[in-house]
Design a protein around this motif. Structure first.
Motif, PDB file in Angstrom:
ATOM      1  N   TYR A   5      -2.567   0.348  -4.469  1.00 33.78           N
ATOM      2  CA  TYR A   5      -2.541  -1.063  -3.576  1.00 33.78           C
ATOM      3  C   TYR A   5      -2.104  -2.132  -4.686  1.00 33.78           C
ATOM      4  CZ  TYR A   5      -4.152  -5.328  -1.602  1.00 33.78           C
ATOM      5  OH  TYR A   5      -4.489  -6.618  -1.194  1.00 33.78           O
ATOM      6  N   ILE A  53      -9.725   0.447   1.059  1.00 31.01           N
ATOM      7  CA  ILE A  53      -8.576   0.519   2.040  1.00 31.01           C
ATOM      8  C   ILE A  53      -9.084   1.682   3.025  1.00 31.01           C
ATOM      9  CG2 ILE A  53      -6.118   1.286   2.068  1.00 31.01           C
ATOM     10  CD1 ILE A  53      -6.927  -1.051   0.202  1.00 31.01           C
ATOM     11  N   ILE A 111       0.995  -1.267   0.060  1.00 33.10           N
ATOM     12  CA  ILE A 111      -0.128  -0.176   0.117  1.00 33.10           C
ATOM     13  C   ILE A 111       0.952   1.121   0.059  1.00 33.10           C
ATOM     14  CG2 ILE A 111      -1.849   1.475   1.070  1.00 33.10           C
ATOM     15  CD1 ILE A 111      -2.603  -1.319   2.628  1.00 33.10           C
TER      16      ILE A 111
END
Length: 322
Positions: free
Chosen positions: A265, A312, A240
């Motif tokens: 990501y 996320i 990430i």
């Protein structure tokens, strides 16, 4: 390296290259810290040039292009999760190559051809000072060269091989890279901890992302503002990352897909996804001591389409950068 390209037979290179370049630069720095156009196909390259010299000193990484020979003075490699990554950098001007193969054995592998819908072996060359990026992919169907892994020494953990390829820039202009060779480059089978005081937290689709290393880097790409990138990487190279302009101040910002602030990501090098919405809050940015603190949430979708989408959430970081 680490540069992941996913499948899309029609490719908008101008939109692709900014996030791809940031990813390429970020992954290379992380790996070093832890140790109408002229169509030149791979067949013509191999016929018109001599075979690469394989009798070179251990640790060498070199390749010919533009009537010159690139010789790396810093090299690194990993072999894990059935992916080979090899990087070579010339520290005098920060030029570097990043090679990624979805393989774990000796053999010859085509570049620029997508297999299993998502895996594309590739070599990328970046010259940050000149603002150049060249990638061995044009349509994900036509081979643009090959890499031959000649030896993987599992006892001494070294890898050797040769490569040649045709690279393309954002304008789809081509450049030939020939006589590439890497000799007995030491490789690791994991991603060591960064050993710093950085902190990072996030969840991916509700599951905590437990990283093995956290890095902050100040990246300079000619023609664009300098960028700070915060990256959390797992042992599998699942990553990430957050990229922001280096002069960012305290406040809340909307994530973008092609301009900072951006979120990315990357799942085990088999899926590359970029933020298409979300927010980033910078609570502190100490430019003097190069420390940045913030929180974030974003949705990440496949950069070139056809891939997955990931949420996320609960993101936070406290990172120093160099």
């Amino acid at each position: 390296m680490f540069f992941k390209i996913t499948n899309q037979h029609t490719m908008n290179l101008s939109k692709f290259f900014l996030p791809a370049t940031i990813l390429l630069l970020t992954c290379f720095i992380t790996s070093c810290n832890i140790e109408p156009f002229e169509d030149i196909d791979a067949e013509n390259v191999s016929e018109e040039t001599e075979e690469p010299e394989t009798n070179v000193e251990p640790g060498a990484f070199k390749v010919d292009f533009d009537d010159n020979t690139f010789n790396a003075d810093v090299v690194s490699a990993t072999l894990l999760d059935n992916v080979i990554n090899i990087s070579g950098i010339k520290t005098s001007n920060q030029e570097f190559f990043a090679l990624t193969l979805f393989a774990n054995t000796t053999g010859t592998y085509q570049l620029g051809v997508t297999e299993n819908d998502v895996e594309t072996n590739s070599v990328a060359y970046n010259n940050p000072l000149a603002g150049e990026v060249w990638v061995s992919v044009i349509d994900f169907v036509t081979p643009q060269g090959e890499v031959t892994i000649t030896e993987i020494d599992e006892v001494n953990k070294t890898i050797s091989g040769t490569f040649s390829f045709t690279g393309y820039n954002t304008s789809q202009v081509s450049k030939a890279f020939t006589n590439g060779v890497f000799s007995k480059i030491s490789y690791s089978t994991d991603v060591p901890s960064s050993g710093n005081d950085n902190s990072f937290f996030a969840k991916v689709d509700g599951e905590e992302f437990v990283e093995d290393g956290i890095e902050g880097a100040l990246l300079s790409i000619p023609g664009t503002p300098s960028i700070i990138t915060i990256s959390a990487t797992k042992n599998s190279l699942e990553t990430i990352s957050i990229s922001v302009n280096s002069d960012i101040t305290d406040g809340t910002y909307d994530f973008s897909t092609f301009d900072p602030p951006m979120g990315q990501y990357n799942l085990s090098l088999t899926e590359s996804a970029v933020s298409d919405n979300g927010t980033l809050t910078i609570t502190s940015h100490d430019v003097t001591n190069k420390r940045i603190i913030g929180t974030f949430n974003f949705n990440a979708s496949s950069l070139l389409g056809g891939g997955g989408s990931y949420e996320i959430t609960e993101g936070s970081f406290d990172v120093t950068y160099n």
